[in-house]
Enzyme design. Structure first.
Site, mmCIF file in Angstrom:
data_model
loop_
_atom_site.group_PDB
_atom_site.id
_atom_site.type_symbol
_atom_site.label_atom_id
_atom_site.label_comp_id
_atom_site.label_asym_id
_atom_site.label_seq_id
_atom_site.Cartn_x
_atom_site.Cartn_y
_atom_site.Cartn_z
ATOM 1 N N ILE A 226 -82.985 14.391 42.641
ATOM 2 C CA ILE A 226 -82.497 14.009 41.309
ATOM 3 C C ILE A 226 -81.970 12.583 41.357
ATOM 4 O O ILE A 226 -82.244 11.751 40.498
ATOM 5 C CB ILE A 226 -81.383 14.969 40.821
ATOM 6 C CG1 ILE A 226 -81.932 16.388 40.648
ATOM 7 C CG2 ILE A 226 -80.762 14.466 39.520
ATOM 8 C CD1 ILE A 226 -80.862 17.431 40.360
ATOM 9 N N GLY A 227 -81.189 12.281 42.392
ATOM 10 C CA GLY A 227 -80.614 10.934 42.498
ATOM 11 C C GLY A 227 -79.877 10.746 43.806
ATOM 12 O O GLY A 227 -79.571 11.711 44.505
ATOM 13 N N GLY B 273 -76.520 8.627 45.465
ATOM 14 C CA GLY B 273 -75.318 7.841 45.185
ATOM 15 C C GLY B 273 -74.718 7.314 46.478
ATOM 16 O O GLY B 273 -75.291 7.462 47.556
ATOM 17 N N ALA B 274 -73.546 6.701 46.350
ATOM 18 C CA ALA B 274 -72.876 6.100 47.512
ATOM 19 C C ALA B 274 -72.527 7.146 48.565
ATOM 20 O O ALA B 274 -72.448 6.846 49.742
ATOM 21 C CB ALA B 274 -71.612 5.376 47.052
ATOM 22 N N GLY C 160 -74.033 10.442 48.846
ATOM 23 C CA GLY C 160 -74.955 11.530 49.144
ATOM 24 C C GLY C 160 -76.133 11.586 48.198
ATOM 25 O O GLY C 160 -76.196 10.844 47.225
ATOM 26 N N VAL D 158 -78.658 14.041 45.740
ATOM 27 C CA VAL D 158 -78.645 15.271 44.949
ATOM 28 C C VAL D 158 -80.090 15.731 44.746
ATOM 29 O O VAL D 158 -80.945 14.950 44.332
ATOM 30 C CB VAL D 158 -77.959 15.076 43.582
ATOM 31 C CG1 VAL D 158 -77.880 16.400 42.825
ATOM 32 C CG2 VAL D 158 -76.552 14.507 43.761
ATOM 33 N N LYS E 119 -76.120 19.043 46.280
ATOM 34 C CA LYS E 119 -75.635 17.733 46.718
ATOM 35 C C LYS E 119 -75.450 17.733 48.232
ATOM 36 O O LYS E 119 -74.670 18.518 48.767
ATOM 37 C CB LYS E 119 -74.318 17.377 46.031
ATOM 38 C CG LYS E 119 -73.846 15.987 46.431
ATOM 39 C CD LYS E 119 -72.719 15.465 45.587
ATOM 40 C CE LYS E 119 -72.458 14.022 45.948
ATOM 41 N NZ LYS E 119 -71.326 13.460 45.262
ATOM 42 N N ASP F 38 -65.386 7.721 39.283
ATOM 43 C CA ASP F 38 -66.750 7.200 39.159
ATOM 44 C C ASP F 38 -67.371 7.645 37.841
ATOM 45 O O ASP F 38 -68.526 8.061 37.792
ATOM 46 C CB ASP F 38 -67.608 7.669 40.348
ATOM 47 C CG ASP F 38 -68.926 6.898 40.453
ATOM 48 O OD1 ASP F 38 -68.993 5.759 39.945
ATOM 49 O OD2 ASP F 38 -69.883 7.431 41.022
#
Length: 302
Positions: free
Chosen positions: A12-13, A15-16, A18, A20, A36, A140
């Site tokens: 899905i995406g 980030g800083a 981890g 997902v 996640k 965030d």
């Protein structure tokens, strides 16, 4: 629980903190979940207490079943990476198909109806108030971390950066996407829960304008854009003992949010003016925001 209960379907995406994944819960009729994956540095005693506390906090929050916070369904232990001194953990959250960023981009040319902006803003601030009442700062908040359910309700997601907080802390530089970052964070000052109020103000403006309020290109440029609204702080307001020099920024006067975001009604303009105050001490709490006249007006003016 075992990670073999989940079948990964795609990313899905990232980030800083981890990655997902979209996944299928094989033990629960193939329900789609968000998985996640986080790497935790191991100490001599195993998983650090701070990480265990954070996971316990997330599970504890879940017992409230708050309608504006994404549910944490499960926590799984993955492999130990001995060479890196890390442990892989999987946090399993309920999956929602869309985030606010996508929702805004898909809007028709006339934009979001004012009554929808009012409702989504209320739901966002209700979720923030819930977190703050449990001494948690999200840290965030951005449209990508605000998920929209199939029936159109908003839920706060991605607590990868949330920490049970003291009132004065320093943020690491990776925290908070630049455009939604409060000035005290950019200046390297101590901060408190009002960083979430700043981010929420930026997001409300973006729902009206359909574009970011402060789309900075770097930290210095981000501050310049903020000072266009708040005015350059006076010498007395400028924090002591920081490396950033006040005189590097041109002198600007405080302006109304409406000058940047013409669609704001009077009450929305007044609310954002308080949420986007330069001084964190002048910003209202989430509860105070919810009691603002903007949320009392009925029906919303067009």
């Amino acid at each position: 629980m075992n990670t073999s209960n989940y079948e990964e379907l795609g990313v899905i995406g990232t980030g800083a903190y981890g990655t997902v994944y979209r996944a299928r819960d094989l033990k629960n009729a193939g329900t789609i979940v968000a998985l996640k994956k986080v790497r935790v540095a191991l100490t001599e005693d195993g998983v650090p207490m701070s990480t265990l506390r954070e996971i316990f906090m997330l599970k504890q929050l879940d017992t409230f079943g708050h309608p504006n916070v994404v549910k944490l369904l499960d926590v799984c232990q993955g492999q130990r990476l001995e060479r890196e001194g890390q442990l892989v953990l999987f946090l399993v959250f309920e999956h929602l198909d869309h985030d606010l960023d996508e929702y805004i981009k898909r809007l028709p040319p006339k934009g979001m109806p004012p009554v929808t902006i009012q409702r989504l803003s209320r739901e966002m601030l209700t979720g923030i108030d819930f977190l703050h009442s449990h001494r948690i700062i999200h840290r965030d908040l951005k449209p990508q971390n605000l998920l929209i359910s199939s029936d159109g309700h908003l839920k706060l997601a991605d607590f990868g950066l949330a920490k049970t907080y003291d009132f004065e802390m320093k943020l690491t530089t990776v925290v908070v996407t630049l455009w939604y970052r409060a000035p005290e964070v950019l200046l390297g000052e101590a901060y408190n829960s009002s960083v979430d109020i700043w981010s929420a103000g930026c997001i409300i403006a973006e729902m009206f304008q359909r574009q970011a309020l402060f789309p900075g290109t770097a930290e210095g440029n981000q501050l310049e854009r903020i000072f266009e609204l708040t005015g350059r702080p006076s010498e007395a307001q400028w924090p002591r003992g920081i490396s950033i020099v006040r005189e590097n920024f041109r002198s600007t006067q405080r302006r109304e949010p409406r000058e940047f975001c013409p669609k704001l009604c009077d009450n929305a303009n007044d609310l954002l003016k308080s949420m986007l105050a330069f001084s964190r001490h002048e910003r209202p709490s989430a509860r105070q925001c919810l009691n603002h006249a903007y949320f009392k007006q009925e029906p919303m003016p067009t």
